[in-house]
Enzyme design. Structure first.
Site, PDB file in Angstrom:
ATOM      1  N   TYR A  89      11.959  24.586 -23.385  1.00  0.00           N
ATOM      2  CA  TYR A  89      13.428  24.513 -23.460  1.00  0.00           C
ATOM      3  C   TYR A  89      13.817  23.193 -24.091  1.00  0.00           C
ATOM      4  O   TYR A  89      13.312  22.137 -23.695  1.00  0.00           O
ATOM      5  CB  TYR A  89      14.020  24.602 -22.044  1.00  0.00           C
ATOM      6  CG  TYR A  89      15.508  24.314 -21.981  1.00  0.00           C
ATOM      7  CD1 TYR A  89      16.438  25.349 -21.931  1.00  0.00           C
ATOM      8  CD2 TYR A  89      15.988  22.998 -21.982  1.00  0.00           C
ATOM      9  CE1 TYR A  89      17.801  25.081 -21.880  1.00  0.00           C
ATOM     10  CE2 TYR A  89      17.351  22.731 -21.942  1.00  0.00           C
ATOM     11  CZ  TYR A  89      18.248  23.771 -21.887  1.00  0.00           C
ATOM     12  OH  TYR A  89      19.587  23.510 -21.844  1.00  0.00           O
ATOM     13  N   GLU A 105      21.450  24.511 -28.116  1.00  0.00           N
ATOM     14  CA  GLU A 105      20.431  24.811 -27.110  1.00  0.00           C
ATOM     15  C   GLU A 105      19.418  25.800 -27.663  1.00  0.00           C
ATOM     16  O   GLU A 105      19.803  26.793 -28.273  1.00  0.00           O
ATOM     17  CB  GLU A 105      21.096  25.392 -25.858  1.00  0.00           C
ATOM     18  CG  GLU A 105      20.112  25.631 -24.725  1.00  0.00           C
ATOM     19  CD  GLU A 105      20.757  26.371 -23.560  1.00  0.00           C
ATOM     20  OE1 GLU A 105      20.991  25.744 -22.514  1.00  0.00           O
ATOM     21  OE2 GLU A 105      21.034  27.573 -23.694  1.00  0.00           O
TER      22      GLU A 105
END
Ligand code: GDP
Ligand code: MN
Length: 380
Positions: A101, A190
């Site tokens: 991530y 993101e």
């Protein structure tokens, strides 16, 4: 403004962040021909402005073009957390060895961009932050210094990435993500997941990209990406009319002049036990035309049951606002009760105009708190 995954990936691609090749499709037939174009296994991905599509059944692997067509038919029209799927992104399927991530956002408290990176990708980042906070590396970047190689090293060593090839690729991605973030005036970039393939290639498998609305004038190409059909109808109307408006959950429509006063008005409505339906700022000046436009936006929201007009006249003249209200009542059919509180410049004159015209659904209250209680009462 939130972008769809495929739009975010287009921007990623422009800045050299590796993504998979794909095609946009709006029908099962288009999905089929996209899969034919791409060849081999593909992923059919619902394009909606919300996360968690995988869990909601909005992301499916397809073995061949016929399968892609079938999967597309199953996903189109799905309701994912209140968002109906009208677009699909058909992408060449990736093999996944691991999921990381990586994100970059604004930390308003610290007034700096904030990188977050963890090896625990693919799942809810909120869950990672709660259950294994030590696995989540957080790193601020001084905007005057910009991103430097040591930032990437801290992220990598902090998360425990020890493969040299991964380190090299992620270092480049970190720098490019920062570049994209700054160049596009983003609020959020993101990548979840950032994957490593069995061949050792690192790439962005998903994208969440939010651009600052106030900077869109500098990015006409990004502004054009807005999906008008998917937008909230009141917010679209407000944008067309040049009204500062944010839709909220409640029943009391709010109109005030000045962002500070409107914020306090929301608080007072909550204090009186009600829920504001929107934030709407007339701004300084507050001429009759502006009042008509704002009322039009507010009253097209079926959730609005009463309206609270809260004006403190500084530059804004209360008599001008009163004229605007009366004009709006003539031009629009407004059935909701309106509670008005006028104070400041020319308030007497404004109240006199309203009292003389005395429209049946209009109530004038002398103080903000009284007006709020009245508006809340009338919304029930
Ligand atoms: P989200 O659920 O909205 O966050 O959508 P994502 O694009 O992140 O996809 C969710 C999950 O689907 C990923 O974490 C992957 O596990 C899986 N997925 C997405 N694309 C591919 C792909 O190309 N190959 C494989 N094997 N899985 C994929
Ligand atoms: Mn994701």
């Amino acid at each position: 403004m939130d972008l769809y995954e495929y739009q975010g990936k287009e921007l990623f691609g422009r800045f050299g962040i590796p993504v998979s090749e794909g095609r946009l499709a709006t029908t099962p037939a288009e999905a089929r021909s996209a899969a034919e174009d791409l060849g081999g296994q593909v992923v059919v991905k619902a394009q909606v402005l919300t996360g968690g599509r995988g869990k909601a059944g909005g992301i499916k692997l397809a073995e061949d073009p016929a399968d892609a067509e079938a999967k597309a038919a199953a996903i189109l029209g799905l309701d994912i957390r209140g968002h109906v799927v009208r677009r699909l992104w058909i992408e060449r399927a990736s093999e996944i060895e691991t999921e990381y991530y990586l994100s970059l956002t604004f930390d308003r408290g610290v007034k700096k961009p904030l990188f977050m990176f963890t090896k625990e990708g693919g799942m809810d980042i909120e869950q990672v932050a709660e259950e294994t906070p030590e696995a989540l590396v957080r790193l601020h970047v001084d905007p005057l210094e910009g991103v430097q190689p040591y930032h990437a090293r801290r992220l990598l060593y902090g998360a425990g990435i020890d493969d040299p090839s991964e380190q090299k690729q992620i270092t480049a991605i970190v720098a490019r993500l920062y570049e994209a973030f700054v160049a596009c005036d983003a609020m959020l970039c993101e990548v979840n997941p950032l994957i490593v393939t069995p061949a050792g290639e690192v790439k962005a498998l998903d994208s969440k990209f939010t651009v600052d609305d106030n900077a869109l004038y500098r990015h006409p190409d990004i502004a054009e990406m807005r999906d008008v059909a998917a937008a909230d109808p009141q917010e679209t109307l407000a944008r067309e009319k040049g009204v500062t408006y944010v839709k909220l959950e409640g029943e009391v429509g709010i109109l005030g002049n000045g962002a500070g006063l409107v914020m306090s008005t929301l608080d007072v409505i909550a204090l009186a036990g009600g829920r504001p339906a929107n934030f709407c700022d007339l701004g300084g000046g507050g001429d009759a035309e502006g009042v008509v436009d704002a009322l039009e936006v507010i009253t097209t929201d079926p959730q609005v049951k009463s309206i609270f007009f809260n004006i403190f006249g500084g530059i804004t003249r209360c008599d001008e606002v009163a004229r605007g209200i009366l004009e709006a009542l003539q031009r629009l059919t407004i059935s909701e009760p309106i509670v008005v509180r006028l104070d400041g410049t020319n308030a007497e004159e404004g109240r006199r105009l309203l009292a003389e015209a005395a429209p049946p659904n209009l109530h004038v209250s002398p103080t903000m708190l009284e007006a709020a209680s009245r508006a809340v009462e009338l919304s029930r």
